[in-house]
Write a protein that holds these residues in place. Structure first.
Motif, PDB file in Angstrom:
ATOM      1  N   VAL A  12       0.917  -1.331  -0.180  1.00 48.32           N
ATOM      2  CA  VAL A  12       0.250  -0.872  -0.061  1.00 48.32           C
ATOM      3  C   VAL A  12       0.638   1.097  -0.095  1.00 48.32           C
ATOM      4  N   ARG A  16       1.169   4.068  -3.139  1.00 50.73           N
ATOM      5  CA  ARG A  16       1.476   5.163  -2.691  1.00 50.73           C
ATOM      6  C   ARG A  16       1.705   6.451  -3.060  1.00 50.73           C
ATOM      7  N   ALA A  62      -7.390  -1.360   2.621  1.00 53.33           N
ATOM      8  CA  ALA A  62      -5.885  -1.457   2.047  1.00 53.33           C
ATOM      9  C   ALA A  62      -6.282  -1.332   0.575  1.00 53.33           C
ATOM     10  N   ASP A  65      -7.126   1.576  -0.775  1.00 57.04           N
ATOM     11  CA  ASP A  65      -6.133   1.959  -1.289  1.00 57.04           C
ATOM     12  C   ASP A  65      -5.043   2.108  -2.567  1.00 57.04           C
ATOM     13  N   LYS A  68      -7.600   2.762  -5.226  1.00 58.49           N
ATOM     14  CA  LYS A  68      -7.457   3.874  -5.726  1.00 58.49           C
ATOM     15  C   LYS A  68      -5.856   4.799  -6.401  1.00 58.49           C
ATOM     16  N   ASP A 313     -15.520   5.437  -2.409  1.00 59.82           N
ATOM     17  CA  ASP A 313     -15.260   4.960  -1.473  1.00 59.82           C
ATOM     18  C   ASP A 313     -15.369   4.557  -0.852  1.00 59.82           C
TER      19      ASP A 313
END
Length: 420
Positions: A12, A16, A62, A65, A68, A313
């Motif tokens: 994750v 990111r 997670a 995320d 995304k 989300d």
């Protein structure tokens, strides 16, 4: 029951930190989703336990995320494609205007009226605005537009048209002309005329007012076009994104959730049809995914091929747990860069301007958005230089004119959290 693993958490964080590695982002997402399915299946087979549920929710978050992050990769790829076209010849009139604009922006030098005349000559605008301000350069406008397209979900979904007037008007047919079959020698009776209705999408104005010091503007190493684009584009995107979903049409575009709604079984033009979840404040306890299937089929088959789900989300985390009758998960992650997650085989677009699941809320939209919603851009983003109001800072009052609204009520359906 497995704990969320350090490897998953590292994945994750890594994705990111670097949303430019399409393959790595997708691989991390699919590993996380596999772990989520294992954990959730184990929880479903075991007895209810708060600790177990919390672990599943952590892995689910997670996965959200990571999805995304993949969506960000997809948006970056789309932005690169939109901004492609290097090596094209620059119009001399545009180059002349850009040079004069740069001098005016940095030092305030130059005759504004002469600059406006240059903008018209370069076909960057069709009029000399008496209210003041100058049209930004094409480079600056394209940089702003790229950010808008990647940050505002609806701008990436809807039909976008550019106009030079203050409103976009169109006629649509709400009922077709009558017709029929006849024999070769039979008379042809007159047929009925189609029912037409007018739609009007006025242009509204969104603004941002960034400030800079003269030292920054004097720095030749600073790309002032990129600086202004960076300063205003996120704010424009934030305001637009909310308006296209929730806007009431007063001094802003009208959003899809501001229109009158009606149970889809009683659908009538001028309202958006909805399917109810069957529960007062959530999805139904038994077979919750059935309403999603009903939502898909509420849309006419002609619109369904290019239709997409739109939700935030948090809602996506809920539907991610839904299964079909044979135990297969209905939500599936992106399998490669450039692809969205899918639900019931249809792409899922995340927009946090959509509401959470709650009583009488509409947390999910499903529709063919290019057919259903139109965004109208007035050509020419304008900026006014203000060195007086907030000394020693120089403010750049930047405005963008945009409108929007539903143009085809048949092409969008909503999921309502209600018993009926």
């Amino acid at each position: 029951m497995k704990h969320i693993t350090p490897r998953l958490l590292r994945g994750v964080v890594a994705v990111r930190a670097d949303a430019t590695d399409p393959k790595g982002a997708v691989e991390a997402l699919n590993r996380a989703f596999a772990e989520f399915k294992t954990a959730n299946d184990a929880a479903l087979k075991g007895k209810a336990d708060v600790v177990v549920a919390e672990k599943v929710d952590r892995i689910n978050a997670a996965v959200g995320d990571l999805q995304k992050a993949v969506d960000a990769v997809n948006a970056n790829l789309a932005a690169i494609q939109v901004g492609a076209g290097g090596g094209t010849r620059i119009d001399p009139a545009v180059a002349e205007y850009a040079k004069a604009f740069n001098a005016w922006f940095r030092r305030g030098t130059g005759d504004e009226q002469a600059l406006k005349d240059l903008a018209i000559k370069a076909a960057l605008t069709t009029q000399s605005d008496p209210d003041g301000g100058l049209t930004v350069t094409p480079t600056m406008e394209s940089a702003i537009d790229r950010v808008l397209a990647t940050v505002s979900a609806m701008r990436g979904l809807a039909r976008v048209i550019r106009i030079t007037s203050n409103a976009y008007k169109k006629l649509v047919t709400t009922s077709g002309a009558a017709s029929g079959w006849v024999g070769e020698e039979e008379s042809r009776p007159a047929t009925g005329t189609p029912q037409l209705t007018g739609l009007d999408f006025p242009i509204m104005e969104v603004y941002a007012n960034p400030a800079a010091t003269q030292n920054l503007l004097d720095d030749g190493g600073v790309n002032i076009e990129q600086w202004l684009a960076d300063e205003v584009s996120i704010e424009f995107a934030r305001q637009e994104g909310d308006a296209f979903i929730n806007g009431d049409g007063v001094k802003k575009p009208r959003g899809i959730l501001s229109y009158a709604t009606i149970a889809n079984a009683s659908y009538a033009w001028g309202k958006i049809g909805y399917i109810a979840t069957g529960a007062a404040s959530a999805f139904a306890t038994a077979n919750p995914a059935d309403t999603l299937i009903d939502l898909v089929h509420a849309l006419k088959a002609g619109y369904r091929g290019d239709a997409r789900f739109l939700m935030n989300d948090t809602t996506q985390a809920t539907v991610r747990k839904f299964k079909d009758g044979t135990g297969n998960y209905l939500w599936q992650p992106s399998l490669q860069a450039g692809e969205s997650a899918v639900l019931l085989g249809k792409p899922v677009v995340t927009d946090d301007n959509m509401p959470d699941i709650g009583a009488n809320k509409y947390p999910i939209a499903f529709g063919n958005f290019p057919a259903g919603y139109v965004i109208v851009d007035r050509i020419g983003i304008r900026v006014t230089r203000d060195p007086y109001t907030n000394k020693p800072y120089i403010q750049f009052y930047t405005t963008k004119r945009v409108g929007g609204g539903v143009q085809n009520y048949e092409a969008i359906k909503l999921l309502k959290v209600a018993t009926s």
